[in-house]
Scaffold this motif. Structure first.
Motif, PDB file in Angstrom:
ATOM      1  N   THR A 198       4.465  -1.511   9.454  1.00  0.00           N
ATOM      2  CA  THR A 198       3.674  -2.529  10.150  1.00  0.00           C
ATOM      3  C   THR A 198       2.209  -2.228   9.854  1.00  0.00           C
ATOM      4  N   PHE A 253       7.882   7.351   6.045  1.00  0.00           N
ATOM      5  CA  PHE A 253       7.835   8.364   5.002  1.00  0.00           C
ATOM      6  C   PHE A 253       9.206   8.538   4.348  1.00  0.00           C
ATOM      7  N   GLY A 254       9.178   8.931   3.070  1.00  0.00           N
ATOM      8  CA  GLY A 254      10.387   9.389   2.421  1.00  0.00           C
ATOM      9  C   GLY A 254      10.766  10.764   2.939  1.00  0.00           C
ATOM     10  N   LYS A 255      11.901  11.270   2.476  1.00  0.00           N
ATOM     11  CA  LYS A 255      12.393  12.549   2.987  1.00  0.00           C
ATOM     12  C   LYS A 255      11.744  13.738   2.303  1.00  0.00           C
ATOM     13  N   PRO A 297       3.961   1.113   4.282  1.00  0.00           N
ATOM     14  CA  PRO A 297       3.616   0.577   5.599  1.00  0.00           C
ATOM     15  C   PRO A 297       4.748  -0.251   6.177  1.00  0.00           C
ATOM     16  N   PHE A 347       5.521  13.726  -0.190  1.00  0.00           N
ATOM     17  CA  PHE A 347       6.141  12.605   0.510  1.00  0.00           C
ATOM     18  C   PHE A 347       5.532  11.297   0.014  1.00  0.00           C
ATOM     19  N   TYR A 392       1.644  11.840   0.047  1.00  0.00           N
ATOM     20  CA  TYR A 392       1.112  12.947   0.833  1.00  0.00           C
ATOM     21  C   TYR A 392       1.624  14.263   0.259  1.00  0.00           C
ATOM     22  N   TYR A 416       0.889  -1.161   0.000  1.00  0.00           N
ATOM     23  CA  TYR A 416       0.000   0.000   0.000  1.00  0.00           C
ATOM     24  C   TYR A 416       0.920   1.201   0.000  1.00  0.00           C
ATOM     25  N   ASP A 418       0.150  -0.694  11.572  1.00  0.00           N
ATOM     26  CA  ASP A 418      -0.304   0.620  12.021  1.00  0.00           C
ATOM     27  C   ASP A 418       0.795   1.680  11.973  1.00  0.00           C
ATOM     28  N   LYS A 419       1.871   1.421  11.248  1.00  0.00           N
ATOM     29  CA  LYS A 419       2.964   2.375  11.214  1.00  0.00           C
ATOM     30  C   LYS A 419       3.401   2.602   9.777  1.00  0.00           C
ATOM     31  N   ILE A 420       3.479   3.886   9.396  1.00  0.00           N
ATOM     32  CA  ILE A 420       3.918   4.264   8.061  1.00  0.00           C
ATOM     33  C   ILE A 420       5.315   4.847   8.152  1.00  0.00           C
ATOM     34  N   GLN A 434       2.169  18.352   1.293  1.00  0.00           N
ATOM     35  CA  GLN A 434       2.257  19.236   2.452  1.00  0.00           C
ATOM     36  C   GLN A 434       2.588  20.647   2.003  1.00  0.00           C
ATOM     37  N   PRO A 488       0.738  17.149   6.598  1.00  0.00           N
ATOM     38  CA  PRO A 488       0.577  16.401   5.344  1.00  0.00           C
ATOM     39  C   PRO A 488      -0.875  15.988   5.137  1.00  0.00           C
TER      40      PRO A 488
END
Lengths: 111, 117
Positions: free
Chosen positions: A95, A101-103, A93, A89, A36, A32, A97-99, A38, A44
């Motif tokens: 986990t 992000f790229g820089k 995923p 960005f 995003y 997935y 519940d944790k994403i 911003q 974001p």
């Protein structure tokens, strides 16, 4: 440490042109891949996302392309407009519940 | 409707001071996240709440960082004995779902910019 590598760091595009931002990922919990957007002074906001059942998703002028074998995905902004100037960005995923992000890519569209 | 709100929007603290950052999620949202965003970087996960339960705090950088959500709504991120490296924007996000679906639908607040001098 899982990573999402995003490029370029910054991008300048003429109005009406195509903006392309790329991301490469390592192993993820599942397929997935959201993008995003911003704006300065804002948090974001989800722009568009792709799930594993398709290799491409299009929403208006925004398209995500996904290459599972290469572990890469990209964002294309067609007919880029000055209002698209923002930081983008990619994310993946880590986990359930944790994403991660790229820089980020700072996009500037010239009027 | 109202989005996620955070206060204060800006905070300047002297090194060694304690700070408390507040997040008001969208009403009814089950899940709440805190992220730290350093200048020119992407958000980095700090902690995750499902209602009042803190299910994941693996991203908190040290024991000086503490988060709570006692009634399953408003959340506070507290940083004790602030250091210069704590300077960043702290983002809060909420989601109406839990478990697998939370990452599909996160709504971010505007963030609190913390500057430690």
């Amino acid at each position: 440490q899982q990573q999402v590598k995003q490029s370029p760091q910054s991008l300048i595009v003429q109005k009406g042109g195509i903006s392309i931002i790329n991301c490469a990922y390592e192993n993820t919990a599942f397929d997935y891949f959201p993008w995003y957007q911003q704006f300065p002074g804002k948090g974001p906001a989800l722009l568009i996302a792709i799930r594993p059942d398709v290799s491409e998703k299009k929403e208006g002028r925004f398209t995500i392309s996904f290459n599972k074998s290469a572990k890469q995905f990209s964002l294309h902004i067609m007919d880029s407009q000055p209002g698209d100037s923002a930081t983008y960005f990619c994310a993946a995923p880590l986990t359930d519940d944790k994403i991660i992000f790229g820089k980020g890519t700072r996009l500037h569209i010239l009027p | 409707g109202a989005g996620v709100s955070q206060s204060p929007r800006y905070k300047v603290a002297k090194r060694g001071q304690d700070v408390a950052l507040r997040c008001d999620p969208i009403s009814g949202h089950v899940s709440l996240f805190w992220y730290q965003q350093a200048l020119g970087q992407g958000p980095e996960f700090l902690t995750y709440f499902q209602n009042e339960a803190q299910l994941d705090k693996s991203g908190l950088p040290s024991d000086r960082f503490f988060a709570e959500r006692p009634e399953g709504s408003v959340s506070t991120l507290k940083i004790q004995r602030t250091q210069q490296e704590d300077s960043a924007v702290y983002l809060c996000a909420s989601s109406p779902t839990n478990g697998l679906a939370t990452i599909y639908e996160q709504y971010f607040g505007p963030g609190t910019r913390l500057t430690v001098t």
